[in-house]
Write a protein that holds these residues in place. Sequence first.
Motif, mmCIF file in Angstrom:
data_model
loop_
_atom_site.group_PDB
_atom_site.id
_atom_site.type_symbol
_atom_site.label_atom_id
_atom_site.label_comp_id
_atom_site.label_asym_id
_atom_site.label_seq_id
_atom_site.Cartn_x
_atom_site.Cartn_y
_atom_site.Cartn_z
ATOM 1 N N ILE A 198 10.872 -7.904 -3.668
ATOM 2 C CA ILE A 198 9.423 -8.063 -4.431
ATOM 3 C C ILE A 198 9.666 -7.354 -5.780
ATOM 4 N N CYS A 199 10.193 -6.111 -5.623
ATOM 5 C CA CYS A 199 10.130 -5.281 -6.816
ATOM 6 C C CYS A 199 11.433 -5.890 -7.894
ATOM 7 N N LEU A 200 12.510 -6.289 -7.228
ATOM 8 C CA LEU A 200 13.389 -6.975 -8.222
ATOM 9 C C LEU A 200 12.716 -8.109 -8.720
ATOM 10 N N LEU A 201 11.994 -8.817 -8.210
ATOM 11 C CA LEU A 201 11.530 -10.195 -8.508
ATOM 12 C C LEU A 201 10.282 -10.028 -9.383
ATOM 13 N N ASP A 202 9.685 -8.782 -9.750
ATOM 14 C CA ASP A 202 8.448 -8.585 -10.170
ATOM 15 C C ASP A 202 7.611 -9.469 -9.711
ATOM 16 N N TRP A 203 7.497 -9.643 -8.464
ATOM 17 C CA TRP A 203 6.351 -10.602 -7.791
ATOM 18 C C TRP A 203 5.178 -10.020 -7.133
ATOM 19 N N PRO A 204 4.059 -10.562 -7.790
ATOM 20 C CA PRO A 204 2.694 -9.766 -7.784
ATOM 21 C C PRO A 204 2.290 -10.445 -6.037
ATOM 22 N N VAL A 205 2.733 -9.669 -5.277
ATOM 23 C CA VAL A 205 2.572 -10.204 -3.701
ATOM 24 C C VAL A 205 2.309 -8.763 -2.925
ATOM 25 N N THR A 206 1.664 -8.679 -1.809
ATOM 26 C CA THR A 206 1.275 -7.726 -1.158
ATOM 27 C C THR A 206 2.417 -8.020 0.283
ATOM 28 N N LEU A 207 3.287 -6.574 0.504
ATOM 29 C CA LEU A 207 3.808 -6.562 1.760
ATOM 30 C C LEU A 207 3.076 -5.962 2.651
ATOM 31 N N VAL A 208 3.016 -6.650 3.954
ATOM 32 C CA VAL A 208 2.250 -6.077 4.994
ATOM 33 C C VAL A 208 3.052 -5.840 6.133
ATOM 34 N N ALA A 209 3.504 -4.531 6.379
ATOM 35 C CA ALA A 209 4.268 -4.122 7.265
ATOM 36 C C ALA A 209 3.827 -3.678 8.531
ATOM 37 N N ALA A 210 3.988 -4.292 9.604
ATOM 38 C CA ALA A 210 3.339 -4.237 10.800
ATOM 39 C C ALA A 210 4.425 -3.366 11.890
ATOM 40 N N CYS A 211 4.133 -2.258 12.077
ATOM 41 C CA CYS A 211 4.970 -1.342 12.894
ATOM 42 C C CYS A 211 5.094 -1.730 14.429
ATOM 43 N N VAL A 212 6.185 -1.924 14.994
ATOM 44 C CA VAL A 212 6.270 -1.988 16.451
ATOM 45 C C VAL A 212 6.954 -0.774 17.220
ATOM 46 N N SER A 213 7.095 0.211 16.473
ATOM 47 C CA SER A 213 7.517 1.465 17.255
ATOM 48 C C SER A 213 7.131 2.688 16.731
ATOM 49 N N HIS A 214 7.224 2.927 15.339
ATOM 50 C CA HIS A 214 7.037 4.226 14.781
ATOM 51 C C HIS A 214 5.261 4.314 14.186
ATOM 52 N N THR A 215 5.013 5.356 13.797
ATOM 53 C CA THR A 215 3.820 5.305 13.163
ATOM 54 C C THR A 215 3.902 4.793 11.633
ATOM 55 N N ALA A 216 2.597 4.526 11.139
ATOM 56 C CA ALA A 216 2.676 3.945 9.959
ATOM 57 C C ALA A 216 3.289 5.001 8.794
ATOM 58 N N ASP A 217 3.054 6.313 8.742
ATOM 59 C CA ASP A 217 3.658 7.444 8.025
ATOM 60 C C ASP A 217 5.199 7.374 8.102
#
Length: 318
Positions: A198-217
Amino acid sequence: MAVDLSGYPRVVLGQWPTALEDCPRLTEALGGPRILVKRDDVNGLGVGGNKLRKLEFLIGEARESGVDTVITFGALQSNHARQTAAVCAKLGLQCELILTKSVPRSDVAYERSGNVLLDNLYGANVHICDTEEETVATYERLAAREKTATFPVGGSNETGILGYVAATAELHAQLASISKIVVPVGSAGTAAGVAAGICLLDWPVTLVAACVSHTADESRADITRLASAVANLDGLDLLITDRAVGPGYGIPTAEMWGALRLFARTEGITLDPVYSGKAAAAMVDMIRNGEIGADETIVFLHTGGVPGLFAYAPELTG
C-alpha cells in the motif's frame, strides 16, 4: 507508483492473478457495503492459500544457496507447513516439518485429518513435538545437516512478505477504487506485505488487520517491524482489531461459525476456522456496528486454509 520486485530471486509457484470475486448476495445479507473477495484460497499448488506467495520468494532465496532440504515450523494444523510440503514435493526438495501441539485439542479429526494428513501425502517428514524443549532439540538436530534452509513460522520474515507486496500490486491493478482491505493476522507476514505494498503504491486505502491469535498491540508491532524492512510506513492507515480472537489461536467461537456459514450460504465460499473465519467474523461485526459504512467498497483477502476445516468436523457437523 509501480512496485518492482525483479531484483529478488523468485520461483513462480501459483496461478496469478487470483480472482477478485464480487459478492452481491453477501453484500445484500449484510446491508452493504459492497464486498469483494480476493481468492488467494484458489491458486493452484498444495490446495491453495496465502503461504504460496511467500514461498515463491523464500524458495527463490533458498535455491540460490543450493539447499536440498527445507525446515519449517507450525501448529499441528499449519497451513504454511502443508504448502511448504507441497512446494518441496514439486521441486524435489526434502521437507522437514516441526509441528507443535499449540491448540488444546486431541480428537482424531484434529490430529489425523486436514493439513497434517496432506503433510504426509506430500512426503514431508513430520516431527510432532509436545514441548518447547523437544521442538528446539528436534530443530538443532535437523539444522546440523548440510544444505538446509529454515523458514520461519508462517513464512513471515522480510523475504516472505514480498509475496504480499506483489499481491497488493496485483489487487491494485484489478480494482484501485476501494476503501478498505480486510486481512487476517497471525504471524503477520501477509498483513505486513499488504501494508508495505500500500505504501509503495501510495494507495489511499485502509488496511483492516483482524487478529486471530495475538493482541492488537502485539500484531501492530509485528506488522510494523516486518513492513518497515521494505517500505516507509508514514501515512499508512492501519486499523487493527482483536475482537474476533476469542479464547485463543485455533479455538472456535460462535461468531466465527456464524461468519463461516454466512459466506458459505450466500456465495458458496468456504472459509477456515482459524484465519479467514475469524477475520470474517471481525468484518461482519464492523459492518453491523457501522464501523464500515454501507457506501464503502471493501476487499476481503481470503488466505485459504480450507483443509483445516476438516480438523474441526465435530463442531461443524454437531
